[in-house]
Design a protein around this motif. Structure first.
Motif, PDB file in Angstrom:
ATOM      1  N   HIS A 134       0.841  -1.194   0.000  1.00  0.00           N
ATOM      2  CA  HIS A 134       0.000   0.000   0.000  1.00  0.00           C
ATOM      3  C   HIS A 134       0.878   1.247   0.000  1.00  0.00           C
ATOM      4  O   HIS A 134       1.692   1.435   0.903  1.00  0.00           O
ATOM      5  CB  HIS A 134      -0.925  -0.003   1.214  1.00  0.00           C
ATOM      6  N   LEU A 135       0.703   2.048  -1.037  1.00  0.00           N
ATOM      7  CA  LEU A 135       1.426   3.298  -1.187  1.00  0.00           C
ATOM      8  C   LEU A 135       0.436   4.450  -1.101  1.00  0.00           C
ATOM      9  O   LEU A 135      -0.548   4.494  -1.847  1.00  0.00           O
ATOM     10  CB  LEU A 135       2.149   3.339  -2.542  1.00  0.00           C
ATOM     11  N   VAL A 136       0.694   5.372  -0.186  1.00  0.00           N
ATOM     12  CA  VAL A 136      -0.106   6.594  -0.084  1.00  0.00           C
ATOM     13  C   VAL A 136       0.808   7.755  -0.452  1.00  0.00           C
ATOM     14  O   VAL A 136       1.828   7.979   0.198  1.00  0.00           O
ATOM     15  CB  VAL A 136      -0.688   6.783   1.332  1.00  0.00           C
ATOM     16  N   GLN A 137       0.422   8.463  -1.496  1.00  0.00           N
ATOM     17  CA  GLN A 137       1.277   9.505  -2.061  1.00  0.00           C
ATOM     18  C   GLN A 137       0.594  10.867  -1.964  1.00  0.00           C
ATOM     19  O   GLN A 137      -0.560  11.028  -2.362  1.00  0.00           O
ATOM     20  CB  GLN A 137       1.552   9.164  -3.532  1.00  0.00           C
ATOM     21  N   PHE A 138       1.318  11.833  -1.417  1.00  0.00           N
ATOM     22  CA  PHE A 138       0.860  13.225  -1.366  1.00  0.00           C
ATOM     23  C   PHE A 138       1.759  14.037  -2.295  1.00  0.00           C
ATOM     24  O   PHE A 138       2.982  14.004  -2.156  1.00  0.00           O
ATOM     25  CB  PHE A 138       0.937  13.770   0.054  1.00  0.00           C
ATOM     26  N   THR A 139       1.146  14.771  -3.220  1.00  0.00           N
ATOM     27  CA  THR A 139       1.915  15.473  -4.245  1.00  0.00           C
ATOM     28  C   THR A 139       1.472  16.925  -4.376  1.00  0.00           C
ATOM     29  O   THR A 139       0.269  17.224  -4.396  1.00  0.00           O
ATOM     30  CB  THR A 139       1.754  14.782  -5.620  1.00  0.00           C
ATOM     31  N   ALA A 140       2.442  17.822  -4.463  1.00  0.00           N
ATOM     32  CA  ALA A 140       2.213  19.241  -4.753  1.00  0.00           C
ATOM     33  C   ALA A 140       3.216  19.650  -5.834  1.00  0.00           C
ATOM     34  O   ALA A 140       4.065  18.853  -6.245  1.00  0.00           O
ATOM     35  CB  ALA A 140       2.386  20.083  -3.493  1.00  0.00           C
ATOM     36  N   ALA A 141       3.124  20.878  -6.296  1.00  0.00           N
ATOM     37  CA  ALA A 141       4.039  21.342  -7.339  1.00  0.00           C
ATOM     38  C   ALA A 141       5.478  21.263  -6.841  1.00  0.00           C
ATOM     39  O   ALA A 141       5.834  21.899  -5.844  1.00  0.00           O
ATOM     40  CB  ALA A 141       3.693  22.775  -7.735  1.00  0.00           C
ATOM     41  N   GLY A 142       6.293  20.449  -7.492  1.00  0.00           N
ATOM     42  CA  GLY A 142       7.708  20.381  -7.180  1.00  0.00           C
ATOM     43  C   GLY A 142       8.108  19.449  -6.062  1.00  0.00           C
ATOM     44  O   GLY A 142       9.302  19.323  -5.767  1.00  0.00           O
ATOM     45  N   GLU A 143       7.146  18.755  -5.418  1.00  0.00           N
ATOM     46  CA  GLU A 143       7.531  17.834  -4.336  1.00  0.00           C
ATOM     47  C   GLU A 143       6.482  16.753  -4.134  1.00  0.00           C
ATOM     48  O   GLU A 143       5.306  16.903  -4.488  1.00  0.00           O
ATOM     49  CB  GLU A 143       7.773  18.594  -3.033  1.00  0.00           C
ATOM     50  N   ARG A 144       6.941  15.643  -3.558  1.00  0.00           N
ATOM     51  CA  ARG A 144       6.076  14.489  -3.351  1.00  0.00           C
ATOM     52  C   ARG A 144       6.526  13.731  -2.109  1.00  0.00           C
ATOM     53  O   ARG A 144       7.724  13.562  -1.858  1.00  0.00           O
ATOM     54  CB  ARG A 144       6.147  13.569  -4.572  1.00  0.00           C
ATOM     55  N   ILE A 145       5.549  13.282  -1.337  1.00  0.00           N
ATOM     56  CA  ILE A 145       5.809  12.441  -0.166  1.00  0.00           C
ATOM     57  C   ILE A 145       5.156  11.087  -0.405  1.00  0.00           C
ATOM     58  O   ILE A 145       3.989  11.012  -0.799  1.00  0.00           O
ATOM     59  CB  ILE A 145       5.253  13.083   1.126  1.00  0.00           C
ATOM     60  N   GLU A 146       5.904  10.005  -0.141  1.00  0.00           N
ATOM     61  CA  GLU A 146       5.385   8.656  -0.294  1.00  0.00           C
ATOM     62  C   GLU A 146       5.458   7.911   1.033  1.00  0.00           C
ATOM     63  O   GLU A 146       6.516   7.851   1.659  1.00  0.00           O
ATOM     64  CB  GLU A 146       6.176   7.882  -1.357  1.00  0.00           C
ATOM     65  N   LEU A 147       4.325   7.372   1.437  1.00  0.00           N
ATOM     66  CA  LEU A 147       4.247   6.531   2.629  1.00  0.00           C
ATOM     67  C   LEU A 147       3.852   5.141   2.158  1.00  0.00           C
ATOM     68  O   LEU A 147       2.819   4.981   1.496  1.00  0.00           O
ATOM     69  CB  LEU A 147       3.201   7.073   3.611  1.00  0.00           C
ATOM     70  N   VAL A 148       4.664   4.133   2.463  1.00  0.00           N
ATOM     71  CA  VAL A 148       4.424   2.809   1.888  1.00  0.00           C
ATOM     72  C   VAL A 148       4.614   1.703   2.921  1.00  0.00           C
ATOM     73  O   VAL A 148       5.464   1.791   3.800  1.00  0.00           O
ATOM     74  CB  VAL A 148       5.361   2.579   0.669  1.00  0.00           C
ATOM     75  N   HIS A 149       3.792   0.681   2.803  1.00  0.00           N
ATOM     76  CA  HIS A 149       3.933  -0.525   3.617  1.00  0.00           C
ATOM     77  C   HIS A 149       3.912  -1.730   2.688  1.00  0.00           C
ATOM     78  O   HIS A 149       3.050  -1.841   1.804  1.00  0.00           O
ATOM     79  CB  HIS A 149       2.787  -0.652   4.626  1.00  0.00           C
ATOM     80  N   ARG A 150       4.858  -2.641   2.886  1.00  0.00           N
ATOM     81  CA  ARG A 150       4.926  -3.863   2.090  1.00  0.00           C
ATOM     82  C   ARG A 150       4.899  -5.068   3.024  1.00  0.00           C
ATOM     83  O   ARG A 150       5.696  -5.151   3.953  1.00  0.00           O
ATOM     84  CB  ARG A 150       6.201  -3.888   1.237  1.00  0.00           C
ATOM     85  N   ALA A 151       4.011  -5.986   2.765  1.00  0.00           N
ATOM     86  CA  ALA A 151       3.934  -7.237   3.527  1.00  0.00           C
ATOM     87  C   ALA A 151       4.639  -8.332   2.749  1.00  0.00           C
ATOM     88  O   ALA A 151       4.342  -8.552   1.565  1.00  0.00           O
ATOM     89  CB  ALA A 151       2.480  -7.616   3.765  1.00  0.00           C
ATOM     90  N   SER A 152       5.561  -9.024   3.390  1.00  0.00           N
ATOM     91  CA  SER A 152       6.281 -10.119   2.729  1.00  0.00           C
ATOM     92  C   SER A 152       5.953 -11.478   3.335  1.00  0.00           C
ATOM     93  O   SER A 152       6.427 -12.502   2.865  1.00  0.00           O
ATOM     94  CB  SER A 152       7.800  -9.880   2.807  1.00  0.00           C
ATOM     95  N   ASN A 153       5.114 -11.486   4.387  1.00  0.00           N
ATOM     96  CA  ASN A 153       4.755 -12.728   5.056  1.00  0.00           C
ATOM     97  C   ASN A 153       3.361 -12.570   5.664  1.00  0.00           C
ATOM     98  O   ASN A 153       3.119 -11.620   6.421  1.00  0.00           O
ATOM     99  CB  ASN A 153       5.781 -13.045   6.158  1.00  0.00           C
ATOM    100  N   ARG A 154       2.459 -13.475   5.341  1.00  0.00           N
ATOM    101  CA  ARG A 154       1.076 -13.358   5.832  1.00  0.00           C
ATOM    102  C   ARG A 154       0.971 -13.538   7.346  1.00  0.00           C
ATOM    103  O   ARG A 154      -0.035 -13.178   7.943  1.00  0.00           O
ATOM    104  CB  ARG A 154       0.184 -14.371   5.117  1.00  0.00           C
ATOM    105  N   ASP A 155       1.989 -14.102   7.965  1.00  0.00           N
ATOM    106  CA  ASP A 155       1.938 -14.306   9.416  1.00  0.00           C
ATOM    107  C   ASP A 155       1.837 -12.983  10.177  1.00  0.00           C
ATOM    108  O   ASP A 155       1.406 -12.975  11.341  1.00  0.00           O
ATOM    109  CB  ASP A 155       3.177 -15.062   9.897  1.00  0.00           C
ATOM    110  N   ILE A 156       2.229 -11.880   9.553  1.00  0.00           N
ATOM    111  CA  ILE A 156       2.167 -10.596  10.261  1.00  0.00           C
ATOM    112  C   ILE A 156       0.744 -10.275  10.691  1.00  0.00           C
ATOM    113  O   ILE A 156       0.536  -9.644  11.734  1.00  0.00           O
ATOM    114  CB  ILE A 156       2.743  -9.444   9.419  1.00  0.00           C
ATOM    115  N   PHE A 157      -0.244 -10.696   9.914  1.00  0.00           N
ATOM    116  CA  PHE A 157      -1.632 -10.386  10.246  1.00  0.00           C
ATOM    117  C   PHE A 157      -2.093 -11.200  11.460  1.00  0.00           C
ATOM    118  O   PHE A 157      -2.801 -10.686  12.324  1.00  0.00           O
ATOM    119  CB  PHE A 157      -2.523 -10.649   9.035  1.00  0.00           C
TER     120      PHE A 157
END
Length: 237
Positions: free
Chosen positions: A188-211
């Motif tokens: 899941h990537l949540v991206q905030f963007t304005a003129a000239g800049e961008r912030i990306e907040l991301v989470h990646r799951a590599s193992n279902r056991d985390i849930f």
């Protein structure tokens, strides 16, 4: 030594139910499974754990908290049992109807409970970061891109919608994109963007056991709480 929290697993035949059973056996899990419930059962006891069919739900032994990863048609019964016994509920069952969501809200006045579309502790932190970013970045574009395996049918994912709701409540207007490819567990990537800049907040799951780990973590903390509805992020400590 701390007394283990007594867990009832509702929906034990599913992938999450099986993960909960396996991980609860680890010495440091802090939990003990007193019984499991599935739609149908072949044996009465497996590895010392009593097995109950859904039709036998009222006969399960006492427990501190029920962890429910079942289907919407089984949700009403486990909620009613927790209310009748005044026991906590942790549920990750998705696809609940508006009436079931209303029943969940009403139940929170009598018992402690947590419902979440995603029990990853990292996603809980991401949720709070998204909310904070949306408050501070008023007027920025907000885009949520979620990626999952090809067998996942719903789009956007429930987690993406939850993140989008957090952003929207803080004033953003989220847009969604979904990718279905290979065996991706969840990104899941949540991206905030304005003129000239961008912030990306991301989470990646590599193992279902985390849930499953997250659900056990929440169960150990919510069962002793007073009546109320608690987010995963409120139970991280």
């Amino acid at each position: 030594m701390k007394t283990p929290v007594r867990i009832l697993i509702h929906g034990s035949s599913g992938r999450m139910g099986q993960a909960l059973l396996r991980l609860s056996k680890q010495p440091d899990s802090g939990c003990v499974v007193v019984a499991t419930v599935a739609r149908r059962v072949a044996l009465c006891v497996i590895d010392g754990v009593p097995q109950f069919a859904a039709s036998e739900l009222a006969s399960v032994p006492d427990f501190d908290v029920a962890i429910d990863f079942s289907l919407p048609e089984g949700f009403d019964a486990i909620l009613a049992l927790c209310l009748a016994r005044k026991r906590a509920l942790v549920s990750g069952t998705t696809g609940l109807s508006p009436a079931q969501q209303a029943a969940l809200a009403a139940a929170s006045t009598q018992i402690a409970l947590t419902w979440a579309s995603n029990f990853s502790l990292g996603v809980a932190v991401l949720h709070d970061l998204v909310e904070r970013a949306a408050v501070l970045l008023q007027g920025w574009d907000c885009d949520i891109v979620e990626s999952h395996h090809t067998r996942k049918q719903d789009a956007p994912s429930g987690t993406a919608l939850t993140l989008g709701s957090a952003a929207a409540q803080a004033g953003a207007q989220p847009h969604y994109a979904s990718i279905r490819a290979g065996d991706i567990i969840g990104e899941h990537l949540v991206q905030f963007t304005a003129a000239g800049e961008r912030i990306e907040l991301v989470h990646r799951a590599s193992n279902r056991d985390i849930f499953a780990h997250g659900a056990l973590h929440v169960a150990q903390r919510v069962y002793a709480k007073p009546a109320g509805r608690y987010r995963v992020g409120e139970l991280l400590g």
